[in-house]
Design a protein around this motif. Structure first.
Motif, PDB file in Angstrom:
ATOM      1  N   ARG A   1       0.838  -1.210   0.000  1.00 10.07           N
ATOM      2  CA  ARG A   1       0.000   0.000   0.000  1.00 10.07           C
ATOM      3  C   ARG A   1       0.870   1.257   0.000  1.00 10.07           C
ATOM      4  O   ARG A   1       0.557   2.235  -0.681  1.00 10.07           O
ATOM      5  CB  ARG A   1      -0.923  -0.016   1.198  1.00 10.07           C
ATOM      6  CG  ARG A   1      -2.028  -1.060   1.125  1.00 10.07           C
ATOM      7  CD  ARG A   1      -2.899  -1.016   2.359  1.00 10.07           C
ATOM      8  NE  ARG A   1      -3.605   0.265   2.471  1.00 10.07           N
ATOM      9  CZ  ARG A   1      -4.306   0.622   3.533  1.00 10.07           C
ATOM     10  NH1 ARG A   1      -4.375  -0.189   4.589  1.00 10.07           N
ATOM     11  NH2 ARG A   1      -4.929   1.788   3.563  1.00 10.07           N
ATOM     12  N   LEU A   2       1.934   1.236   0.769  1.00  4.93           N
ATOM     13  CA  LEU A   2       2.828   2.391   0.803  1.00  4.93           C
ATOM     14  C   LEU A   2       3.520   2.589  -0.547  1.00  4.93           C
ATOM     15  O   LEU A   2       3.686   3.719  -1.016  1.00  4.93           O
ATOM     16  CB  LEU A   2       3.873   2.219   1.905  1.00  4.93           C
ATOM     17  CG  LEU A   2       3.342   2.306   3.343  1.00  4.93           C
ATOM     18  CD1 LEU A   2       4.430   1.878   4.327  1.00  4.93           C
ATOM     19  CD2 LEU A   2       2.878   3.720   3.655  1.00  4.93           C
ATOM     20  N   ALA A   3       3.915   1.492  -1.183  1.00  2.00           N
ATOM     21  CA  ALA A   3       4.557   1.593  -2.500  1.00  2.00           C
ATOM     22  C   ALA A   3       3.597   2.177  -3.524  1.00  2.00           C
ATOM     23  O   ALA A   3       3.984   2.979  -4.382  1.00  2.00           O
ATOM     24  CB  ALA A   3       5.054   0.221  -2.949  1.00  2.00           C
ATOM     25  N   ALA A   4       2.331   1.783  -3.427  1.00  3.71           N
ATOM     26  CA  ALA A   4       1.334   2.302  -4.374  1.00  3.71           C
ATOM     27  C   ALA A   4       1.126   3.798  -4.187  1.00  3.71           C
ATOM     28  O   ALA A   4       0.790   4.513  -5.141  1.00  3.71           O
ATOM     29  CB  ALA A   4       0.019   1.556  -4.197  1.00  3.71           C
ATOM     30  N   ALA A   5       1.342   4.286  -2.949  1.00  2.00           N
ATOM     31  CA  ALA A   5       1.141   5.712  -2.670  1.00  2.00           C
ATOM     32  C   ALA A   5       2.396   6.540  -2.893  1.00  2.00           C
ATOM     33  O   ALA A   5       2.324   7.767  -2.967  1.00  2.00           O
ATOM     34  CB  ALA A   5       0.667   5.888  -1.225  1.00  2.00           C
TER      35      ALA A   5
END
Length: 227
Positions: free
Chosen positions: A28-32
């Motif tokens: 999720r952090l990578a996607a953001a």
């Protein structure tokens, strides 16, 4: 998964900050995360700027954290290099920046905005703990920086910063002018000039066309770590 997202994921996975973060939260952090690049000499943010951009994860290059007065006097708070976060306090509260940040070299990184990261932090205790460890590490580094200026000699501080600067340069050189080096170690330029001359006489560094080369890194490390 897009190439950009896959690259961001690999980069996050390699950072010590996220070592204890579960895989789903890292995804999720990578996607953001938003890839960013800054030329040398770029002001990433200034003290008082809104902190909504959140956290910059430095992947390559060096950023200097510093404070300045209206009269132009500056105090360096430290250097942030590859694998280290910048602006973690703003990631937590979204508050204004507490210092200036300026790139010393070209910098590549990932920007995690406060609202995006907060959603993950609020739902995942391991992510929150990882961020708390980062904040604690920053406070320790600030204490060490204050201790270095107050208790360590000029040669010791100079050796430490030369090692860090050379470690981030592809050719292993120190390319900063002496005035900027002096600012990093809270010393005057004439004193840094004299200390560099002594290090050259001892065979620790040599002057080359592009800057300084560390001729004896092991000796410099002993100087930097001396009690």
């Amino acid at each position: 998964m897009s190439d950009t997202l896959a690259t961001a994921r690999r980069q996050l996975d390699a950072l010590p900050l996220f070592a204890g973060v579960p895989e789903a939260a890292r995804a999720r952090l990578a996607a953001a995360a938003r890839p960013v690049r800054y030329p040398a000499g770029t002001v990433v943010f200034r003290r008082g700027d809104p902190g909504t951009d959140g956290l910059l994860l430095v992947l390559d290059g060096l950023v200097r954290l510093h404070l300045a007065t209206q009269a132009g006097r500056e105090m360096s708070l430290g250097l942030v290099g590859p694998g280290e976060p910048l602006g973690e306090l703003a990631l937590i509260d979204g508050g204004p920046r507490s210092a200036d940040a300026t790139t010393l070299t070209p910098v590549a990184g990932l920007m995690l905005r406060h609202p995006d990261a907060l959603a993950v932090i609020a739902e995942d205790a391991a992510t929150a703990n990882a961020l708390l460890r980062t904040v604690v590490a920053r406070l320790r580094r600030t204490t060490e920086q204050t201790e270095a200026v107050a208790l360590h000699g000029l040669t010791q501080r100079l050796a430490a910063v030369l090692l860090k600067l050379a470690a981030t340069d592809p050719s292993g050189l120190v390319r900063l002018p002496q005035g900027q080096i002096a600012s990093l170690i809270a010393a005057s330029r004439p004193k840094v000039n004299a200390a560099l001359a002594e290090l050259k006489a001892q065979g620790c560094v040599t002057a080359v066309r592009a800057g300084l080369r560390l001729a004896d890194p092991a000796r410099l490390r002993r100087l930097a770590e001396a009690e």
